[in-house]
Design an enzyme around this catalytic site. Structure first.
Site, PDB file in Angstrom:
ATOM      1  N   CYS A 140       4.703 -42.499 -19.475  1.00 59.11           N
ATOM      2  CA  CYS A 140       3.724 -42.838 -18.790  1.00 59.11           C
ATOM      3  C   CYS A 140       3.167 -44.077 -19.225  1.00 59.11           C
ATOM      4  O   CYS A 140       2.542 -44.839 -18.484  1.00 59.11           O
ATOM      5  CB  CYS A 140       2.684 -41.749 -18.900  1.00 59.11           C
TER       6      CYS A 140
ATOM      7  N   HIS B 218       3.557 -35.562 -12.020  1.00 59.68           N
ATOM      8  CA  HIS B 218       4.164 -36.796 -11.677  1.00 59.68           C
ATOM      9  C   HIS B 218       5.718 -36.574 -11.656  1.00 59.68           C
ATOM     10  O   HIS B 218       5.916 -35.782 -12.768  1.00 59.68           O
ATOM     11  CB  HIS B 218       3.751 -37.998 -12.565  1.00 59.68           C
TER      12      HIS B 218
ATOM     13  N   VAL C  15      -4.377  12.295  10.440  1.00 57.80           N
ATOM     14  CA  VAL C  15      -3.811  12.235  11.631  1.00 57.80           C
ATOM     15  C   VAL C  15      -4.143  13.522  12.427  1.00 57.80           C
ATOM     16  O   VAL C  15      -4.204  13.559  13.615  1.00 57.80           O
ATOM     17  CB  VAL C  15      -2.269  11.889  11.561  1.00 57.80           C
TER      18      VAL C  15
ATOM     19  N   HIS D 246       8.838   3.864  11.435  1.00 55.07           N
ATOM     20  CA  HIS D 246       8.970   3.821  12.907  1.00 55.07           C
ATOM     21  C   HIS D 246       8.092   3.117  13.632  1.00 55.07           C
ATOM     22  O   HIS D 246       8.187   2.207  14.596  1.00 55.07           O
ATOM     23  CB  HIS D 246       8.921   5.135  13.596  1.00 55.07           C
TER      24      HIS D 246
HETATM   25  P1  NAD Z   1       6.584   6.958   6.467  1.00 53.93           P
HETATM   26  O1  NAD Z   1       6.780   6.859   4.898  1.00 53.93           O
HETATM   27  O2  NAD Z   1       7.280   5.950   7.060  1.00 53.93           O
HETATM   28  O3  NAD Z   1       5.340   7.410   6.884  1.00 53.93           O
HETATM   29  C1  NAD Z   1       4.463   8.440   6.593  1.00 53.93           C
HETATM   30  C2  NAD Z   1       3.044   7.741   6.817  1.00 53.93           C
HETATM   31  O4  NAD Z   1       2.292   9.020   6.884  1.00 53.93           O
HETATM   32  C3  NAD Z   1       2.475   6.989   5.525  1.00 53.93           C
HETATM   33  O5  NAD Z   1       2.055   5.733   5.906  1.00 53.93           O
HETATM   34  C4  NAD Z   1       1.228   7.652   5.074  1.00 53.93           C
HETATM   35  O6  NAD Z   1       0.247   7.045   4.445  1.00 53.93           O
HETATM   36  C5  NAD Z   1       0.964   8.529   6.072  1.00 53.93           C
HETATM   37  N1  NAD Z   1       0.096   9.833   5.950  1.00 53.93           N
HETATM   38  C6  NAD Z   1       0.551  10.676   5.009  1.00 53.93           C
HETATM   39  N2  NAD Z   1      -0.416  11.556   5.278  1.00 53.93           N
HETATM   40  C7  NAD Z   1      -1.271  11.313   6.234  1.00 53.93           C
HETATM   41  C8  NAD Z   1      -2.174  12.090   6.953  1.00 53.93           C
HETATM   42  N3  NAD Z   1      -2.722  13.225   6.507  1.00 53.93           N
HETATM   43  N4  NAD Z   1      -2.921  11.378   7.853  1.00 53.93           N
HETATM   44  C9  NAD Z   1      -2.520  10.385   8.394  1.00 53.93           C
HETATM   45  N5  NAD Z   1      -1.551   9.560   7.875  1.00 53.93           N
HETATM   46  C10 NAD Z   1      -0.657  10.245   6.658  1.00 53.93           C
HETATM   47  O7  NAD Z   1       7.337   8.297   6.461  1.00 53.93           O
HETATM   48  P2  NAD Z   1       7.937   9.266   7.799  1.00 53.93           P
HETATM   49  O8  NAD Z   1       7.516   8.577   9.270  1.00 53.93           O
HETATM   50  O9  NAD Z   1       7.286  10.740   7.671  1.00 53.93           O
HETATM   51  O10 NAD Z   1       9.387   9.116   7.648  1.00 53.93           O
HETATM   52  C11 NAD Z   1      10.441   8.286   7.502  1.00 53.93           C
HETATM   53  C12 NAD Z   1      11.675   8.653   7.573  1.00 53.93           C
HETATM   54  O11 NAD Z   1      12.312   9.712   6.953  1.00 53.93           O
HETATM   55  C13 NAD Z   1      11.892   9.345   9.272  1.00 53.93           C
HETATM   56  O12 NAD Z   1      12.886   8.830   9.879  1.00 53.93           O
HETATM   57  C14 NAD Z   1      11.793  10.557   9.114  1.00 53.93           C
HETATM   58  O13 NAD Z   1      12.410  11.319  10.210  1.00 53.93           O
HETATM   59  C15 NAD Z   1      12.673  10.831   7.820  1.00 53.93           C
HETATM   60  N6  NAD Z   1      12.296  12.069   7.096  1.00 53.93           N
HETATM   61  C16 NAD Z   1      13.279  13.170   7.230  1.00 53.93           C
HETATM   62  C17 NAD Z   1      13.075  14.220   6.643  1.00 53.93           C
HETATM   63  C18 NAD Z   1      14.098  15.222   6.779  1.00 53.93           C
HETATM   64  O14 NAD Z   1      14.975  15.199   7.537  1.00 53.93           O
HETATM   65  N7  NAD Z   1      14.161  16.216   6.032  1.00 53.93           N
HETATM   66  C19 NAD Z   1      11.770  14.411   6.046  1.00 53.93           C
HETATM   67  C20 NAD Z   1      10.877  13.521   5.774  1.00 53.93           C
HETATM   68  C21 NAD Z   1      11.149  12.360   6.468  1.00 53.93           C
END
Ligand code: NAD
Length: 709
Positions: A279, A183, A693, A651
């Site tokens: 109250c 209240h 993947v 992404h």
């Molecule tokens: P993120 O964390 O966005 O995504 C990675 C995903 O992959 C996660 O969701 C994870 O659960 C999944 N994953 C992991 N192992 C897996 C598997 N075996 N099978 C299926 N899925 C799996 O990371 P991202 O997209 O790798 O990177 C994010 C940003 O960081 C990007 O812009 C990337 O280019 C940058 N990055 C840069 C460098 C570099 O320049 N040295 C290195 C790594 C990432």
């Protein structure tokens, strides 16, 4: 222990005149017989009757010193009748008896109503179903003709309009958000001279701001949690003395500073029931200033809205019923026609009320996203406001969703173009055409006409028959056992899109390369199944490293073992490509001769590598200007029929926001919560697939090749 304290300075301010009248009920049948608030829990039948009587007598005596007290007898079966603050609301000679939310207390209604009538009050009863708990939830500020009304637990928001119409007073609704303070009078106590003691944590954020705007800072005192839980705000102000259960030194000092005497008298037995001194009393002479009845407009606004479709099985109804009270509004269902079979659509029409127009618009904006259509009494076109500054939208702009949206423009429904999430809608018209299209805030130009408010907008969230065929896959995250059949279906869909010349866009993270999926994705590029690739720096660096060194981040891709000096491969790769000028230059110069990006360059597949703060290098192709990268992503997504998201949360989320509903989305991630989050778009066109993947790409490649062979 009973304590009276008076500050030396305030003694002179104490005027001992009995110009107040209070209404109380001797607790001859008081108990806790049911649980209708959190204080009652665990306290059934616990109050000690004689102790309660002693405490009440002490309160009665304290109030009688300054005021006249009228009494009502407490018959059996009404243990809460002692809480006379809930008898009703009195204003001048007018009384509005309470209409209690809980049936347990509704038995008190005729008793209080009769008492008001017998004591010559003009009585107006609340309409049935419109709950209002009197002076428990409606308190006058002491220096302004303003009635503050608490709603959220007992009193309903709609009663504000009724009370303001009947009494001719300005009513300001505030929402209670902590059920221990169910209240208003448990957490808000206006005192003589326009002072206020209150407990801000008991209100939602909007209401805190409203109260702060009503009472100047110097006149309000926020009690601490200890005082709040001792019901210090549930105090009686006799004009000179504040009578309460218990108060900390800080509160006592503040009340002394304001010139009040403080009388602390234990009311612990009543606290077991969730009540204290306020109250237990009702002030009977709430005087009208100059006897004037004001003509006031209630701030509470409402609108009718309707939903059609699979609103029960898709959970729309539950979400709507959660959102409205969460945003400070309330709803009343006027018509409900459930679909009686799995395929029948349902229909609901409801009235939504909010404490003000701004709050109503915010609620409607969310409800429209669930397919709600505002029902206007007369046809109301969508409204637009002009942009006054580049990159800044009008305050009440409509924010878009991924779902197909239409606006009512000059009597015709017009489909919004370039549908995406979190954008504004701009109307472009000349003599020949009218177009409404999504536009990001940053792209708004001065003079643009931007869609505002909630009228004349409809969003199509319901699934149509075509989408049903894949519903089984989206109903839950695919387990490993189901991956194969899920891939079968994805492959089948991809082939159909491919055959009709449709676009398939891939979003991919570096895990694709780590897990050995690179060659399969490369093959899909070669076969023409990849019409654009969206990723970041990493997928390209890892793919190029695998071509130059046979490793991904220094790990041998065939043996799965780290190689000596492998940690340099990654950065050496970036350096090599930088020396070439770009990935394409590296291919043209014969530096890169195979792999995913080799194939992409050769097949002329457009790609965009969006930069991020994690990036090493970056590669010359990586777009470090994020606005540009978003634009390129968005362009490459235009016309896509399917988006395959492969293990890149970053992404993929970005892409999800840019992509309208209706585009098939396949979200592959090893983490179930990521896959589900990506696929959770409130529509059935997304399928989460939880798996590695690399395995997914291998299976997909096989299925597509099998068909080709
Ligand atoms: P993120 O964390 O966005 O995504 C990675 C995903 O992959 C996660 O969701 C994870 O659960 C999944 N994953 C992991 N192992 C897996 C598997 N075996 N099978 C299926 N899925 C799996 O990371 P991202 O997209 O790798 O990177 C994010 C940003 O960081 C990007 O812009 C990337 O280019 C940058 N990055 C840069 C460098 C570099 O320049 N040295 C290195 C790594 C990432």
């Amino acid at each position: 222990m009973i304590k009276t304290t008076t500050s030396p300075e305030s003694l002179s301010k104490v005027a001992m005149t009995k110009n107040k009248r209070f209404f109380m009920c001797r607790p001859t049948n008081f108990s806790v017989d049911y649980v209708i608030n959190p204080w009652m829990e665990g306290n059934l039948h616990r109050p000690d009757a004689s102790e309660a009587m002693k405490q009440w007598e002490a309160l009665h005596q304290a109030i009688s010193e300054d005021a006249e007290v009228e009494l009502i007898d407490q018959g059996p079966g009404m243990p809460d009748l002692v809480f006379t603050a809930n008898a009703g609301l009195v204003f001048g000679n007018h009384a509005i008896p309470s209409h209690f939310r809980h049936p347990e207390r509704q038995v008190e209604e005729p008793v209080f109503t009769e008492w008001f009538r017998k004591h010559d009050f003009e009585v107006t009863e609340m309409p049935r179903g419109m709950y209002f708990e009197g002076a428990g939830d409606a308190l006058f500020l002491r220096n302004a003709p303003v009635l503050v009304m608490g709603y959220g637990f007992r009193t309903v928001l709609e009663s504000a309009t009724f009370v303001s119409d009947v009494l001719g007073v300005k009513v300001v609704p505030v929402k209670l958000s902590d059920d221990r303070f169910y209240h208003l009078d448990t957490c808000f106590c206006p005192l003589s001279g326009g002072k206020l003691i209150w407990y801000p944590d008991a209100f939602d954020n909007r209401s805190v701001k409203v109260i702060e705007s009503l009472v100047p800072e110097a006149d309000r005192y926020a009690v601490c949690e200890k005082d709040a839980l001792n019901f210090a705000c549930n105090a009686v102000d006799t004009g000179t003395t504040v009578v309460l259960n218990q108060a900390t030194e800080g509160l006592v000092n503040k009340l002394h500073e304001w010139g009040f005497r403080v009388f602390q008298t234990p009311l612990t037995q009543f606290l077991l029931s969730g009540g204290s001194s306020k109250c237990l009393t009702l002030k009977l002479n709430e005087l009208k200033k100059n006897g004037k009845r004001l003509k006031v407009q209630s701030p509470v606004t409402n609108v009718d809205i309707e939903f059609r479709g699979h609103i029960i099985d898709e959970g729309t109804l539950t979400k709507v019923m959660d959102i409205v009270p969460m945003r400070g509004g309330s709803y009343r269902v006027d018509r409900f026609e459930p679909g009686f079979t799995q395929t029948d659509p349902s229909y609901i029409s409801m009235q939504i009320s909010a404490p003000g127009k701004k709050e109503l618009d915010a609620i409607l904006n969310e409800l429209i996203a669930f397919g709600g259509v505002v029902q206007d009494k007369e046809v109301r076109n969508a409204t637009f406001k002009v942009v006054e500054k580049n990159g800044v939208a009008p305050e009440d702009f409509y924010s878009t969703t991924i779902f197909p949206t239409e606006i009512l423009h000059e009597g015709d429904w017009l489909r919004i173009a370039k549908q995406r999430m979190d954008a504004t809608v701009v109307l472009k018209q000349d003599n020949e055409s009218v177009v409404a299209e999504c536009c990001l805030i940053r792209d708004l130009k001065t003079g643009d006409q931007v869609l505002t408010g909630s009228h004349g907008i409809r969003v199509h969230t319901k699934r149509d028959a075509e989408e049903d065929e894949f519903r089984f896959m989206s109903s839950s995250v695919s387990s490993e056992r189901r991956v194969e059949s899920a891939v079968d279906h994805v492959a089948w869909e991809m082939k159909r899109i491919h055959e009709r010349g449709g676009r398939i866009v891939f979003v991919a993270g570096p895990v694709v390369i780590h897990t050995g999926g690179g060659p399969y994705l490369k093959a899909l590029v070669r076969e023409g199944y990849v019409n654009a690739l969206l990723g970041g720096n990493a997928i390209a660096v890892h793919d190029l490293e695998s071509q130059l060194y046979g490793t991904s981040l220094g790990v041998d891709l065939k043996k799965g073992q780290a190689v000596s000096e492998g940690h340099r491969h990654h950065i050496n790769t970036i350096n090599t490509i930088r020396a070439c000028g770009s990935i394409k230059d590296a291919v043209d110069q014969g530096v890169i001769t195979d792999g995913l990006f080799y194939e992409i360059v050769k097949a002329n597949v457009p790609f965009c590598l969006a930069g991020s703060i994690r990036d090493d290098g970056p590669l010359p192709d990586t777009v470090m200007d994020l606005v540009k990268a978003q634009e390129q992503y968005s362009e490459l997504l235009q016309g896509a029929e399917m988006v395959v998201m492969l293990s890149s949360m970053l992404h993929s989320i970005g892409v999800g926001n840019m992509t309208p509903s209706g585009v098939r989305m396949i979200c592959v991630d090893i983490n179930p919560s990521v896959a589900t989050k990506l696929a959770d778009r409130g529509s059935v066109d997304s399928t989460p697939i939880v798996t590695d993947v690399g395995l997914f790409l291998h299976l997909l490649y096989e299925r597509l090749l099998d068909e080709d062979d």
